[in-house]
Write an enzyme that holds these catalytic residues in place. Structure first.
Site, PDB file in Angstrom:
ATOM      1  N   GLU A  12       0.817  -1.220   0.000  1.00 49.81           N
ATOM      2  CA  GLU A  12       0.000   0.000   0.000  1.00 49.81           C
ATOM      3  C   GLU A  12       0.848   1.267   0.000  1.00 49.81           C
ATOM      4  OE1 GLU A  12      -2.633   0.514   3.375  1.00 49.81           O
ATOM      5  OE2 GLU A  12      -3.550   2.291   2.500  1.00 49.81           O
ATOM      6  N   LYS A  67      -2.415  -2.094  -3.210  1.00 50.04           N
ATOM      7  CA  LYS A  67      -3.467  -1.226  -2.649  1.00 50.04           C
ATOM      8  C   LYS A  67      -3.088   0.228  -2.901  1.00 50.04           C
ATOM      9  CE  LYS A  67      -5.874  -0.186   1.690  1.00 50.04           C
ATOM     10  NZ  LYS A  67      -6.491  -0.805   2.876  1.00 50.04           N
TER      11      LYS A  67
HETATM   12  P1  13P Z   1      -9.150   4.188   4.088  1.00 45.82           P
HETATM   13  O1  13P Z   1     -10.015   3.461   3.079  1.00 45.82           O
HETATM   14  O2  13P Z   1      -9.923   4.839   5.193  1.00 45.82           O
HETATM   15  O3  13P Z   1      -8.166   5.100   3.406  1.00 45.82           O
HETATM   16  O4  13P Z   1      -8.310   3.082   4.844  1.00 45.82           O
HETATM   17  C1  13P Z   1      -7.687   2.120   4.118  1.00 45.82           C
HETATM   18  C2  13P Z   1      -6.464   1.709   4.819  1.00 45.82           C
HETATM   19  O5  13P Z   1      -6.292   0.555   5.134  1.00 45.82           O
HETATM   20  C3  13P Z   1      -5.438   2.741   5.113  1.00 45.82           C
HETATM   21  O6  13P Z   1      -4.244   2.121   5.452  1.00 45.82           O
END
Ligand code: 13P
Length: 350
Positions: free
Chosen positions: A177, A222
């Site tokens: 991510e 992600k």
């Molecule tokens: P959000 O969808 O609130 O951005 O959170 C996703 C997430 O896992 C952030 O690390």
């Protein structure tokens, strides 16, 4: 790579299903509770996660749930570990393994680097024993005057790649991510700026993942959607967001990646659904090779937590809110979301 990694990664992005990010650290969960006047205790955090995970039929639209360390060690009211509660609902348990962000060394004080590599192999092994099948690590990239710097992108991409390799070696599918923040006060942080930064981020991340030997078939990306910053003076339509996002991903993400699950990043809950739906429509038109789904935190949970307010009498109403958003996003992951479906709210108990 083992076939198990590939099987788990594919299950995480199965058609019409996505991931519930419920891995807020205790500090972040407390901050969300505090805003709503909910007491900030481990027991209420446990009750809240139990509420989320026991929503009836959640597994129809949710393939996996990301947990925080505390939650993976908690049990439901009957004493069943929450990881087993998820498993019984057909939902994979995941674990956030980064330990948060620190100011980037030798940086400007604004840019961050994500920590958590020390001892990670041992923690992965423990988490596998506790029932986790996948993991998450979040890097944050801020857009601002002269940033992101090349060093910030490189250091964060390197850490993401080391994390992903350690997870795959230990038997967990890594969610990679690299979040591009949409907050900040730049009026010129428009969709073109977000696009250019996303391209730099993905280039660096996939270069580092390749150097670290990560098997793309056994990972899930992600990313942020390519959206203008919150203070941008130029708005973008969902079609523009979808075109920019898909163009960028097609250019920079290898086809072998098992799937892509977007974060919501502070978008409104319906806004995130509409954008995910449009992204899937554009992806279909362009023949994109990966499933494109959601791994939302706030955009799945915000209506549920607001309905709950820490009160046991509100559990069913809160679960109805979660199920509705899960279903809407499940439809959007197929490009089949409609305003009419949004309006029906069939699953919200009266
Ligand atoms: P959000 O969808 O609130 O951005 O959170 C996703 C997430 O896992 C952030 O690390």
């Amino acid at each position: 790579m083992t076939s198990t990694l590939r099987t788990v990664a594919e299950a995480m992005v199965a058609p019409g299903r996505g991931i519930l990010a419920a891995d807020e650290s205790s500090g972040t969960a407390n901050a969300r509770f505090s805003k709503l006047g909910i007491p900030q205790t481990a027991e209420l955090r446990r009750q809240y996660r139990e509420l989320l995970f026991t929503s009836a039929d959640l597994g129809r639209w949710i393939s996996g749930a990301i947990l925080y360390d505390e939650t993976l060690r908690q049990a439901d009211t009957q004493g069943t570990p929450l990881a087993d509660v998820l498993k019984a609902a057909g939902i994979l348990a995941g674990i956030k393994v980064d330990t948060g962000t620190l100011p980037l060394e030798l940086g400007d004080g604004i840019e961050k680097v994500t920590a958590g590599l020390d001892g990670l192999a041992q923690r992965v092994s423990e988490y596998v024993g506790l029932g986790a099948t996948f993991a998450k690590w979040r890097a944050v990239i801020a857009i601002g005057d002269g940033i992101p710097s090349a060093r910030c992108l490189h250091v964060n991409a390197h850490a993401l790649a080391r994390y992903a390799a350690i997870c795959q070696a230990g038997g967990l599918v890594p969610i990679v991510e690299p979040e591009i923040l949409m907050d900040g006060d730049q009026a010129d942080h428009d969709i073109d700026v977000a696009f250019a930064v996303q391209e730099r981020v993905l280039t660096e991340v996939f270069s580092e993942l390749a150097h670290a030997g990560v098997a793309f078939e056994g990972m899930v990306l992600k990313p942020s959607m390519v959206v203008p910053g919150q203070k941008s003076s130029r708005a973008a339509t969902s079609r523009e967001i979808a075109e920019a996002t898909v163009t960028n991903l097609l250019r920079r993400v290898p086809a072998a990646v098992a799937g892509i699950a977007f974060l919501s990043g502070g978008q409104g809950d319906i806004e995130a659904t509409v954008n995910l739906n449009e992204i899937n429509r554009v992806a279909k038109e362009r023949g994109a090779p990966w499933p494109l789904t959601f791994s939302f935190g706030r955009a799945l949970q915000a209506p549920a937590i607001a309905a709950w307010l820490g009160n046991g009498a509100n559990v069913r109403a809160a679960q109805g809110q979660l199920l509705h958003r899960a279903q809407m996003n499940g439809m959007a992951a197929l490009g089949e979301y409609t305003e009419q479906a949004e309006g029906q709210r069939a699953l919200v108990p009266a």
